[in-house]
Scaffold this motif. Sequence first.
Motif, PDB file in Angstrom:
ATOM      1  N   PHE A 168       0.865  -1.171   0.000  1.00  0.00           N
ATOM      2  CA  PHE A 168       0.000   0.000   0.000  1.00  0.00           C
ATOM      3  C   PHE A 168       0.903   1.222   0.000  1.00  0.00           C
ATOM      4  O   PHE A 168       2.124   1.118   0.205  1.00  0.00           O
ATOM      5  N   ASN A 169       0.332   2.364  -0.257  1.00  0.00           N
ATOM      6  CA  ASN A 169       1.111   3.600  -0.275  1.00  0.00           C
ATOM      7  C   ASN A 169       0.932   4.329   1.051  1.00  0.00           C
ATOM      8  O   ASN A 169      -0.159   4.822   1.339  1.00  0.00           O
ATOM      9  N   PRO A 170       1.970   4.405   1.885  1.00  0.00           N
ATOM     10  CA  PRO A 170       1.851   5.081   3.183  1.00  0.00           C
ATOM     11  C   PRO A 170       1.434   6.545   3.060  1.00  0.00           C
ATOM     12  O   PRO A 170       0.897   7.115   4.009  1.00  0.00           O
ATOM     13  N   ASN A 171       1.669   7.157   1.902  1.00  0.00           N
ATOM     14  CA  ASN A 171       1.322   8.562   1.722  1.00  0.00           C
ATOM     15  C   ASN A 171      -0.177   8.786   1.537  1.00  0.00           C
ATOM     16  O   ASN A 171      -0.645   9.922   1.586  1.00  0.00           O
ATOM     17  N   ASP A 172      -0.923   7.701   1.321  1.00  0.00           N
ATOM     18  CA  ASP A 172      -2.375   7.848   1.180  1.00  0.00           C
ATOM     19  C   ASP A 172      -3.036   8.186   2.510  1.00  0.00           C
ATOM     20  O   ASP A 172      -4.130   8.750   2.533  1.00  0.00           O
ATOM     21  N   ASP A 173      -2.415   7.802   3.596  1.00  0.00           N
ATOM     22  CA  ASP A 173      -2.927   8.109   4.945  1.00  0.00           C
ATOM     23  C   ASP A 173      -1.724   8.412   5.825  1.00  0.00           C
ATOM     24  O   ASP A 173      -0.988   7.517   6.218  1.00  0.00           O
ATOM     25  N   LEU A 174      -1.539   9.693   6.119  1.00  0.00           N
ATOM     26  CA  LEU A 174      -0.351  10.120   6.858  1.00  0.00           C
ATOM     27  C   LEU A 174      -0.556  10.160   8.365  1.00  0.00           C
ATOM     28  O   LEU A 174       0.235  10.780   9.092  1.00  0.00           O
ATOM     29  N   SER A 175      -1.580   9.483   8.832  1.00  0.00           N
ATOM     30  CA  SER A 175      -1.832   9.497  10.271  1.00  0.00           C
ATOM     31  C   SER A 175      -0.667   8.890  11.054  1.00  0.00           C
ATOM     32  O   SER A 175      -0.473   9.211  12.233  1.00  0.00           O
TER      33      SER A 175
END
Length: 285
Positions: free
Chosen positions: A193-200
């Motif tokens: 998955f792309n960690p940048n899609d959810d920067l929480s």
Amino acid sequence: MREKRHYFKYFIFFFTILTAVVMIQKVAFVPLEVSSSTIEMMKWLNQLKKDSLFKEMNTNIVKNNTEQYSLTPTHTMLTFPVSLQYKVYLIVTMDRSIQEQILEYGIGTYLPYQKNVIINEDIQQLQPKSFYYFSPIESFWKYDLGKEIVYIEGSTGEWLPDLNEQKIKNIVPTVLTFQETLTNAFQNRNLSFNPNDDLSWLSNHSQNEGIIDLSQIKSLLQANQRLMFVGSKYNNQVNFAYPIIGYHLWNQNQLYLAIYDDELDLVRYISIKDLLKYGQVIPIH
């Protein structure tokens, strides 16, 4: 006779300067030397074929197409093709007994520590002043642009903030030799998955309890649980995160996690012992 000696001195002087310039470039292609260690490397590569990611690797193609790059005076990068799209890389160094040791390895469309990963095309065309490899997590090119010093991440090609180089410490790395046996392997691209899609994760990862039990990490991955490695580097100046899509277990006790870079289509295998010096493994719910 004196004129010839005078000419010879100038020749030596200019040759020395030219050699120094070439050495400063750091990353240069050098033909692979065939030796007993090369034979050992081939045996080790055959161990990797136990993982389906590496099953297309052809030993004859590797022998004839291996490239060797000098990254630093003590770190060498070996690369070889697996297919038209993918290449494998190894970062090796030597111990005091001149035995080759593997610091990290991986497979991808774009490989780390090569200038084509640099995002800024203008920087990509320039010659770096130097390259530093502190660990599989911390490495960078240093560019002197005259009015400013620019630091570029070696594994991703991203622009870094101004770094205090004196405060960055070499870690004592976990290493493999070409005599190791791959006892277990697992990988699942669907876990990426792309960690940048959810920067929480930037704000709350410190509130989560990291998973440090190696058996639990393997079990969760095999149960298709998404895991992320979250950490900070360069004296906490840079936060980073990677999805974990698998692992390699060497000699039944050395766990290397497969972290995935979606931008580069690159899987890197790094010892969990080294990773945990920078952060933690957390589950994604």
